[in-house]
Design a protein around this motif. Structure first.
Motif, short mmCIF file in Angstrom:
data_model
loop_
_atom_site.label_atom_id
_atom_site.label_comp_id
_atom_site.label_asym_id
_atom_site.label_seq_id
_atom_site.Cartn_x
_atom_site.Cartn_y
_atom_site.Cartn_z
N LEU A 157 56.66 70.75 -39.99
CA LEU A 157 57.73 71.59 -39.47
C LEU A 157 57.32 72.16 -38.11
N ASP A 158 57.95 71.66 -37.06
CA ASP A 158 57.63 72.09 -35.70
C ASP A 158 58.41 73.36 -35.36
N VAL A 159 57.96 74.46 -35.94
CA VAL A 159 58.62 75.75 -35.72
C VAL A 159 57.55 76.81 -35.48
N SER A 160 57.98 77.96 -35.02
CA SER A 160 57.04 79.07 -34.84
C SER A 160 56.55 79.55 -36.20
N HIS A 161 55.30 79.93 -36.27
CA HIS A 161 54.79 80.50 -37.51
C HIS A 161 53.70 81.52 -37.23
N VAL A 162 53.59 82.43 -38.18
CA VAL A 162 52.62 83.53 -38.08
C VAL A 162 51.71 83.46 -39.30
N ILE A 163 50.43 83.32 -39.05
CA ILE A 163 49.48 83.15 -40.16
C ILE A 163 48.25 84.04 -39.94
N LEU A 164 47.50 84.17 -41.01
CA LEU A 164 46.20 84.84 -40.94
C LEU A 164 45.14 83.78 -40.67
N ASP A 165 44.05 84.17 -40.04
CA ASP A 165 42.92 83.25 -39.90
C ASP A 165 42.20 83.22 -41.25
N ASP A 166 42.74 82.42 -42.17
CA ASP A 166 42.20 82.34 -43.53
C ASP A 166 40.78 81.79 -43.54
N TYR A 167 40.50 80.88 -42.63
CA TYR A 167 39.15 80.32 -42.51
C TYR A 167 38.14 81.43 -42.20
N LEU A 168 38.46 82.24 -41.20
CA LEU A 168 37.55 83.32 -40.81
C LEU A 168 37.39 84.34 -41.93
N GLY A 169 38.49 84.68 -42.61
CA GLY A 169 38.40 85.63 -43.71
C GLY A 169 37.47 85.15 -44.80
N ALA A 170 37.59 83.88 -45.17
CA ALA A 170 36.73 83.30 -46.21
C ALA A 170 35.28 83.23 -45.74
N TYR A 171 35.10 82.82 -44.49
CA TYR A 171 33.74 82.71 -43.94
C TYR A 171 33.04 84.07 -43.98
N GLN A 172 33.76 85.11 -43.54
CA GLN A 172 33.18 86.46 -43.53
C GLN A 172 32.84 86.91 -44.96
N ALA A 173 33.70 86.60 -45.90
CA ALA A 173 33.50 87.02 -47.29
C ALA A 173 32.25 86.37 -47.88
N VAL A 174 32.11 85.07 -47.68
CA VAL A 174 30.98 84.34 -48.26
C VAL A 174 29.69 84.70 -47.53
N ASP A 175 29.76 84.84 -46.22
CA ASP A 175 28.59 85.24 -45.44
C ASP A 175 28.09 86.61 -45.91
N HIS A 176 29.03 87.50 -46.21
CA HIS A 176 28.68 88.82 -46.73
C HIS A 176 27.97 88.71 -48.09
N LEU A 177 28.47 87.86 -48.97
CA LEU A 177 27.84 87.67 -50.28
C LEU A 177 26.41 87.14 -50.13
N ILE A 178 26.25 86.20 -49.21
CA ILE A 178 24.92 85.63 -48.98
C ILE A 178 23.96 86.69 -48.45
#
Length: 338
Positions: A157-178
């Motif tokens: 779908l070639d339309v405007s969209h607004v998303i969260l940086d889910d990759y960064l959120g997950a990376y930060q979460a796992v890095d914190h656990l480590i």
């Protein structure tokens, strides 16, 4: 006899003014005096006048209605996004129609059809987990009706969209656990055709690799990310006697289920197992222990989604303003991972 709907002509007759004056008064036209507006509104209330939005839309080309489709409105994330959308819509004198798909494809298709029939000026949507065919949204685009997606999107779908940086959120979460001492981290995830879960899984894997840890497929478990899924998956890893000292879940509800099962087995959190969720649902700050989670900036997402929608609505060339907005997540560290 069937009840006859009140009309602006009845209001006009009672006040001895023209129907066009009544129409302008009801639409808050600045050319109409405040006194006349009050008189019109008073009579309209007395005779239970209900405006015909579809007829009005046909006449003016504008319904001043926005269709909003969400998987479910009773989750804090989606209700907060809706609040953000509605806050800005009110500023522009627009109303929103909320439709829930309950993550069902057929229901979502029906919702799109109903909103198109209601002559909405545009649609804002986050599609359901069952959705693989996007013809119903392509139909919206083909009709030249503004469409903005948020949270769950699709490249087709070639339309405007607004998303969260889910990759960064997950990376930060796992890095914190480590960094908190975890070496064997379980990941709860969902269907990988949905962008948010694909990105969160990718962030999980890259955080492990960046810290010199192996990605073990046995520690990646799939479910619908509901409370019962968290319980079921946690019972599963305990029954299999898997070695683990942390869990990162793609959703707070599943991590809540994990916490309940671990406590029922006498496994200390965060002593033996540390937990991190995703979503910053309100209950995460009231559990014992409180749950570390990734905040999705839901109200900000709603407001930016609405801003994007109105930019498109006020633009003559819809394609020219299609854009991708990515919000930065925030890791909220609480007791479950300390």
């Amino acid at each position: 006899m069937k009840n006859k709907k009140a009309t602006i002509h009845e209001i006009a007759a009672k006040l001895n003014i023209t129907a066009s004056t009544v129409s302008r008064a009801l639409n808050n036209n600045p050319r109409i005096s405040e006194e006349t507006k009050k008189r019109v509104q008073k009579v309209a209330k007395q005779i239970n006048y209900q405006p015909n939005h579809i007829a009005s839309a046909l006449r003016s080309g504008k319904s001043r209605l926005i269709g909003v489709i969400v998987p479910t409105a009773n989750r804090n994330f989606f209700s907060s996004v809706i609040r953000g959308i509605e806050d800005l819509a009110n500023v522009f004198n627009y109303k929103i129609i909320i439709s829930q798909s309950y993550d069902e494809y057929e229901k979502e298709v029906q919702n799109v059809e109903a909103l198109l029939n209601a002559r909405v000026d545009g649609i804002i949507a986050s599609f359901g987990k069952e959705t693989e065919n996007f013809d119903h949204f392509l139909k919206v685009i083909e009709k030249g009706i503004p469409l903005v997606l948020f949270d769950r999107t699709a490249d087709v779908l070639d339309v405007s969209h607004v998303i969260l940086d889910d990759y960064l959120g997950a990376y930060q979460a796992v890095d914190h656990l480590i960094k908190s001492g975890c070496r064997r981290i379980v990941h709860f995830t969902n269907l990988q055709r949905i962008n948010i879960y694909t990105e969160r899984k990718r962030g999980y894997e890259d955080a492990l690799k960046a810290n010199g840890l192996e990605v073990d497929p046995a520690l990646i478990l799939y479910g619908s990310m509901q409370l019962e899924d968290g319980r079921r998956l946690t019972e599963e890893i305990l029954e299999k006697k898997l070695d683990f000292d942390g869990i990162f879940s793609s959703a707070d509800y599943a991590i809540m289920g994990a916490l309940q099962v671990l406590k029922s087995h006498g496994i200390a959190v965060p002593g033996k197992v540390k937990l991190v969720g995703f979503g910053n649902e309100p209950f995460t700050s009231f559990t014992d222990p409180t749950i570390t989670t990734v905040d999705q900036k839901s109200i900000a997402m709603g407001k930016i989604t609405a801003e994007t929608f109105f930019e498109i609505l006020n633009s003559k060339a819809l394609e020219a303003v299609s854009k991708k907005t990515i919000l930065k997540p925030e890791l909220i560290i609480r007791e479950s991972s300390k």
